[in-house]
Design an enzyme around this catalytic site. Structure first.
Site, PDB file in Angstrom:
ATOM      1  N   VAL A 197       6.170  -2.009 -17.992  1.00 44.16           N
ATOM      2  CA  VAL A 197       6.841  -1.283 -19.084  1.00 44.16           C
ATOM      3  C   VAL A 197       5.974  -0.071 -19.445  1.00 44.16           C
ATOM      4  O   VAL A 197       4.798  -0.223 -19.781  1.00 44.16           O
ATOM      5  CB  VAL A 197       7.015  -2.178 -20.334  1.00 44.16           C
ATOM      6  CG1 VAL A 197       7.664  -1.401 -21.480  1.00 44.16           C
ATOM      7  CG2 VAL A 197       7.828  -3.424 -20.005  1.00 44.16           C
ATOM      8  N   ASP A 206      17.427  -0.458 -15.432  1.00 45.17           N
ATOM      9  CA  ASP A 206      15.958  -0.384 -15.471  1.00 45.17           C
ATOM     10  C   ASP A 206      15.449  -0.713 -16.882  1.00 45.17           C
ATOM     11  O   ASP A 206      14.554  -1.549 -17.058  1.00 45.17           O
ATOM     12  CB  ASP A 206      15.521   1.030 -15.043  1.00 45.17           C
ATOM     13  CG  ASP A 206      14.035   1.260 -15.218  1.00 45.17           C
ATOM     14  OD1 ASP A 206      13.254   0.651 -14.480  1.00 45.17           O
ATOM     15  OD2 ASP A 206      13.662   2.041 -16.126  1.00 45.17           O
ATOM     16  N   LYS A 222      13.231  -4.047 -18.737  1.00 51.12           N
ATOM     17  CA  LYS A 222      12.074  -3.838 -19.628  1.00 51.12           C
ATOM     18  C   LYS A 222      12.284  -4.511 -20.985  1.00 51.12           C
ATOM     19  O   LYS A 222      11.340  -5.067 -21.551  1.00 51.12           O
ATOM     20  CB  LYS A 222      11.795  -2.337 -19.778  1.00 51.12           C
ATOM     21  CG  LYS A 222      11.306  -1.724 -18.449  1.00 51.12           C
ATOM     22  CD  LYS A 222      11.324  -0.207 -18.457  1.00 51.12           C
ATOM     23  CE  LYS A 222      10.842   0.366 -17.135  1.00 51.12           C
ATOM     24  NZ  LYS A 222      11.127   1.791 -16.958  1.00 51.12           N
ATOM     25  N   GLU A 248       0.870  -5.007 -17.169  1.00 50.47           N
ATOM     26  CA  GLU A 248       1.003  -3.849 -18.068  1.00 50.47           C
ATOM     27  C   GLU A 248       1.922  -2.785 -17.473  1.00 50.47           C
ATOM     28  O   GLU A 248       2.708  -2.153 -18.191  1.00 50.47           O
ATOM     29  CB  GLU A 248      -0.383  -3.244 -18.347  1.00 50.47           C
ATOM     30  CG  GLU A 248      -0.392  -2.100 -19.325  1.00 50.47           C
ATOM     31  CD  GLU A 248       0.074  -2.508 -20.713  1.00 50.47           C
ATOM     32  OE1 GLU A 248      -0.586  -3.353 -21.329  1.00 50.47           O
ATOM     33  OE2 GLU A 248       1.104  -1.989 -21.188  1.00 50.47           O
ATOM     34  N   PHE A 265       0.858  -1.193   0.000  1.00 49.30           N
ATOM     35  CA  PHE A 265       0.000   0.000   0.000  1.00 49.30           C
ATOM     36  C   PHE A 265       0.889   1.236   0.000  1.00 49.30           C
ATOM     37  O   PHE A 265       0.753   2.149   0.797  1.00 49.30           O
ATOM     38  CB  PHE A 265      -0.946  -0.026   1.211  1.00 49.30           C
ATOM     39  CG  PHE A 265      -2.184   0.819   1.010  1.00 49.30           C
ATOM     40  CD1 PHE A 265      -2.990   0.654  -0.106  1.00 49.30           C
ATOM     41  CD2 PHE A 265      -2.540   1.778   1.953  1.00 49.30           C
ATOM     42  CE1 PHE A 265      -4.131   1.433  -0.286  1.00 49.30           C
ATOM     43  CE2 PHE A 265      -3.677   2.565   1.779  1.00 49.30           C
ATOM     44  CZ  PHE A 265      -4.471   2.383   0.653  1.00 49.30           C
ATOM     45  N   GLY A 276       4.716   6.953 -12.491  1.00 47.57           N
ATOM     46  CA  GLY A 276       3.853   7.892 -11.766  1.00 47.57           C
ATOM     47  C   GLY A 276       2.760   7.157 -11.009  1.00 47.57           C
ATOM     48  O   GLY A 276       2.399   6.033 -11.334  1.00 47.57           O
ATOM     49  N   GLY A 313      10.346  12.410  -8.910  1.00 43.16           N
ATOM     50  CA  GLY A 313       9.908  11.068  -8.503  1.00 43.16           C
ATOM     51  C   GLY A 313      10.078  10.031  -9.598  1.00 43.16           C
ATOM     52  O   GLY A 313       9.524   8.943  -9.501  1.00 43.16           O
ATOM     53  N   LYS A 350       8.877  -4.747 -12.142  1.00 41.16           N
ATOM     54  CA  LYS A 350       9.565  -5.338 -13.305  1.00 41.16           C
ATOM     55  C   LYS A 350      10.295  -6.623 -12.938  1.00 41.16           C
ATOM     56  O   LYS A 350      10.338  -7.563 -13.724  1.00 41.16           O
ATOM     57  CB  LYS A 350      10.643  -4.372 -13.832  1.00 41.16           C
ATOM     58  CG  LYS A 350      10.138  -3.066 -14.325  1.00 41.16           C
ATOM     59  CD  LYS A 350      11.278  -2.091 -14.529  1.00 41.16           C
ATOM     60  CE  LYS A 350      11.725  -1.441 -13.247  1.00 41.16           C
ATOM     61  NZ  LYS A 350      11.056  -0.233 -12.846  1.00 41.16           N
TER      62      LYS A 350
HETATM   63  N1  HSE Z   1      12.995   4.969 -12.996  1.00 40.15           N
HETATM   64  C1  HSE Z   1      12.068   4.636 -14.043  1.00 40.15           C
HETATM   65  C2  HSE Z   1      12.195   5.709 -15.132  1.00 40.15           C
HETATM   66  C3  HSE Z   1      10.671   4.557 -13.509  1.00 40.15           C
HETATM   67  O1  HSE Z   1      12.934   6.675 -14.956  1.00 40.15           O
HETATM   68  O2  HSE Z   1      11.577   5.551 -16.180  1.00 40.15           O
HETATM   69  C4  HSE Z   1       9.785   3.596 -14.232  1.00 40.15           C
HETATM   70  O3  HSE Z   1      10.248   2.280 -14.265  1.00 40.15           O
END
Ligand code: HSE
Length: 348
Positions: free
Chosen positions: A157, A225, A229, A154, A10, A327, A211, A130
């Protein structure tokens, strides 16, 4: 039709989903005929609460907003508190487990165990992490199939921008031979800003403030990251069996202002591109690398934190999708889109 949900985790995404469900409850039921009811929430740090008839989302969100534990949820007849995540998954009477807990990217745990427990107890699973899909997609899909349940992800990615749904469903009748994508918002933001003269450290700090950056931004700037993906896309869309270790990976830390200026002068732009290609012998190659794209290329025009993906197909040629990649509401929406699909499809 009622569809009962268990939320494991949460934090930002779980709360984002809860806010969307609360705000859109009537609208969603009117357009889809489905009423999503959250019957359980279990969070490692915040505690857990279950009620078979459903929980009050406004109250849960209020507890989170005010920094209180879920154990502070008002006692009512039928409320159960204190279950850990696995007990919640197994014992809750529910249709789908939404796995949005904090997960170790090296091991994919505890999310992998959570998803397996969901299938073992006859529940569908939706993930946004991921790690578990990059590490164990085929294994988890087999477990889902064996249990007659559905696995959807979903949000792994491009968050709610429907990259996976586009490739798997809308383009299902085409053969996809190649995928190129800007799959990391932080690095795209840094590159866009460096082109405008901002220095690397300031651009990264701003991406963190927005963020977007991972907890450890090395995961963004060194391409880890995006690597997760591309593995997901290769295995899910191209039927490959690639693992994280097979990806050719290079981040953006080696690029300096002079490199950026040289590209600009040549009418090109640096982008960190995730690339998946089916080779002539049928093998699938995967890489994440900075590339210089001509300014007219559809991906070259995608700036800031925005993500984009181009599918090269036999029947349509190139199809490009552009949208957000992270987000609270964007990823909450990814879960909602999976839930709507599951609620309509039901068990296969
Ligand atoms: N840190 C990733 C980005 C967030 O900057 O796209 C989403 O996976």
């Amino acid at each position: 039709m009622k569809h009962r949900l268990v939320l494991i985790g949460f934090g930002t995404v779980g709360q984002g989903l809860a806010e969307i469900l609360l705000k859109r409850e009537l609208e969603l039921e009117a357009v889809s005929g489905v009423r999503f009811v959250v019957v359980a929430v279990s969070d490692l740090l915040k505690g857990s609460v279950y009620h078979p008839d459903g929980l009050d989302l406004a109250e849960l969100l209020d507890l989170a907003r005010t920094g209180q534990r879920l154990d502070a949820y008002a006692d009512r007849s039928g409320v159960v508190k204190g279950w850990d995540s696995l007990s919640t998954i197994v014992a809750a009477q529910a249709d789908t487990v939404v796995e949005v807990s904090w997960t170790d990217v090296q091991t994919g745990q505890p999310a992998i165990a959570h998803v397996k427990a969901a299938f073992a107890s006859g529940k569908h699973a939706v993930l946004t992490n991921k790690g578990p899909i990059a590490l164990a997609y085929h294994e988890l899909q087999q477990a889902a199939d064996a249990a007659g349940c559905l696995l959807r992800f979903e949000g792994t990615v491009m968050s709610g921008t429907p990259a996976i749904r586009l490739g798997r469903q809308a383009l299902a009748g085409c053969q996809i031979s190649e995928i190129k994508g800007i799959l990391n918002g932080t690095t795209n933001y840094i590159l866009t800003n460096m082109e405008a003269g901002v220095d690397y450290a300031a651009a990264l700090a701003e991406a963190q403030r927005l963020g977007y950056a991972e907890a450890d931004p090395t995961a963004d700037v060194e391409g880890f990251d995006a690597m997760a993906k591309v593995v997901i896309l290769a295995n899910v869309m191209m039927g490959a069996h690639v693992s994280l270790g097979t990806v050719v990976r290079q981040g953006i830390t080696g690029l300096n202002r002079a490199d950026i200026a040289a590209a600009t002068e040549a009418g090109e732009r640096w982008k960190l591109i995730g690339h998946i290609k089916r080779q002539a012998d049928g093998a699938v190659s995967v890489s994440v690398q900075p590339m210089r794209l001509p300014i007219q290329h559809p991906l070259a025009g995608v700036s800031g934190v925005t993500n984009a993906i181009t599918f090269t197909t036999d029947l349509l040629g190139d199809v490009t999708l552009v949208g957000p990649g992270a987000g609270r509401y964007e990823t909450g929406f990814a879960v909602l889109s999976d839930l709507l699909e599951i609620a309509h499809v039901g068990k296969p």
